[in-house]
Design a protein around this motif. Structure first.
Motif, short mmCIF file in Angstrom:
data_model
loop_
_atom_site.label_atom_id
_atom_site.label_comp_id
_atom_site.label_asym_id
_atom_site.label_seq_id
_atom_site.Cartn_x
_atom_site.Cartn_y
_atom_site.Cartn_z
N LEU A 256 84.75 -31.13 40.75
CA LEU A 256 84.82 -29.30 40.70
C LEU A 256 85.80 -29.00 41.77
O LEU A 256 86.07 -30.16 42.73
N VAL A 260 85.99 -23.70 42.25
CA VAL A 260 83.84 -22.73 41.92
C VAL A 260 83.49 -23.36 43.02
O VAL A 260 81.97 -22.52 43.75
N THR A 272 82.87 -21.04 33.41
CA THR A 272 84.21 -22.78 33.51
C THR A 272 83.70 -23.82 32.46
O THR A 272 82.78 -23.66 32.04
N ASN A 274 84.27 -27.04 32.93
CA ASN A 274 83.24 -28.41 33.53
C ASN A 274 81.83 -28.44 33.34
O ASN A 274 81.35 -27.84 34.58
N ILE A 277 79.36 -29.34 35.50
CA ILE A 277 78.31 -28.71 37.02
C ILE A 277 77.10 -28.63 36.96
O ILE A 277 76.42 -28.23 37.98
#
Length: 330
Positions: A256, A260, A272, A274, A277
């Motif tokens: 991360l 974040v 996000t 990602n 997460i």
């Protein structure tokens, strides 16, 4: 008072934040940038091929060592990313002149993007990475996500609901990141019309290099980018005045980003790219939306306010807890 040698990039105001928190924990800190200059040419050369400026790096390292050799440190702490200019022999020299010190390495760029860091891990007593994939590849590493500072904690405490922006994005314009943030911006325009986007390049040289080398930036205009980082108060005001924070991981990175964690500290909603997460203990679908190329406005994220994360989980991502693990962790 114990002494700590801190070597890390001069990136935004993070060295000052870390140094201040270490002072609060009872450490006298000497800080050195991990590169000889923040000059645009130097920064670009380190990223492209640091051998181009090897003599310049050697002169800078000699200056650092003149000070380091005159002191005895309890801890030598290297926060390492792609800007690291010191070679293996230089790390070994620091190690040799500080045999009594505990050496700690923290990787805040992934090994995928910065494979050189594997060569220096052997000089350290403890090695951490913010990227879970690094730990799978190198089991001797310990997983430790990044942090939020007291500044963002204070924003979270104030819990200001008078939003100037529906979302903000502040970050370096890595090619993949630039493409995805622009996609999110366009798709969110209907529900989040008040947008603040601050694409940063450390210099115009990096912009022209990226534009030449990366197809995602071929049609990008020079005027879209900023070449000086946002100052602390400006950054704080942007975060405080935003309902949501946009984030996109750099290509090759699973860990991360610090944005974040700062959004977590400020108690802001997060969108996000990602996917990892969802594996973190602070993940709540009301607070965090994982962007996969499309925006689903029926998702619970868009229909609810930000919910509080348990205090014990929230606090463990603070800078002081992060540093406590770095200093005292086994």
């Amino acid at each position: 008072m114990k002494k700590l040698l801190l070597i890390m990039p001069r990136f935004f105001n993070y060295p000052e934040l870390i140094k201040d928190e270490l002072n609060n924990l009872g450490y006298e800190v000497d800080f050195f940038d991990d590169r000889p200059s923040t000059n645009a040419w130097i920064k670009a050369a380190i990223r492209i091929n640091k051998n181009i400026i090897s003599k310049y790096i050697e002169r800078y390292f000699d200056e650092v060592m003149n000070i380091v050799q005159s002191k005895r440190y309890d801890i030598v702490f290297l926060i390492s990313g792609q800007s690291l200019s010191f070679g293996e022999n230089m790390i070994a020299e620091i190690k040799a002149c500080q045999p009594q010190a505990k050496f700690v390495l923290y990787q805040w760029d992934s090994q995928t993007n910065f494979p050189y860091i594997k060569n220096v891990q052997r000089f350290f007593d403890k090695c951490y990475s913010f990227d879970r994939r690094d730990i799978e590849e190198t089991p001797s590493l310990k997983f430790l996500p990044l942090f939020y500072s007291r500044t963002y904690e204070e924003i979270g405490k104030r819990n200001n609901k008078k939003y100037k922006y529906d979302f903000c994005f502040v970050g370096t314009a890595h090619p993949k990141k630039y493409k995805l943030i622009n996609m999110m911006s366009a798709q969110l325009k209907e529900v989040y019309p008040n947008q603040f986007i601050y694409y940063f390049f450390p210099s115009p040289i990096v912009y022209f290099y990226r534009k030449l080398m990366n197809k995602e930036l071929r049609s990008a205009k020079y005027s879209e980018f900023h070449y000086v980082p946002l100052k602390g108060k400006e950054m704080n005001d942007i975060y405080e005045g935003s309902k949501c924070v946009l984030d996109s991981a750099q290509a090759g990175q699973l860990g991360l980003t610090i944005r974040v964690l700062e959004a977590l500290g400020a108690k802001k909603k997060i969108i996000t790219t990602n996917e990892d997460i969802v594996n973190y203990d602070f993940y709540r679908p009301e607070n965090i939306y994982v962007y996969d190329g499309n925006i689903d406005l029926n998702n619970v994220f868009f229909k609810s306010e930000c919910v509080e994360v348990e205090e014990c989980i929230y606090k463990k991502y603070s800078l002081r807890c992060w540093l406590t693990e770095i200093i005292d962790g086994e």
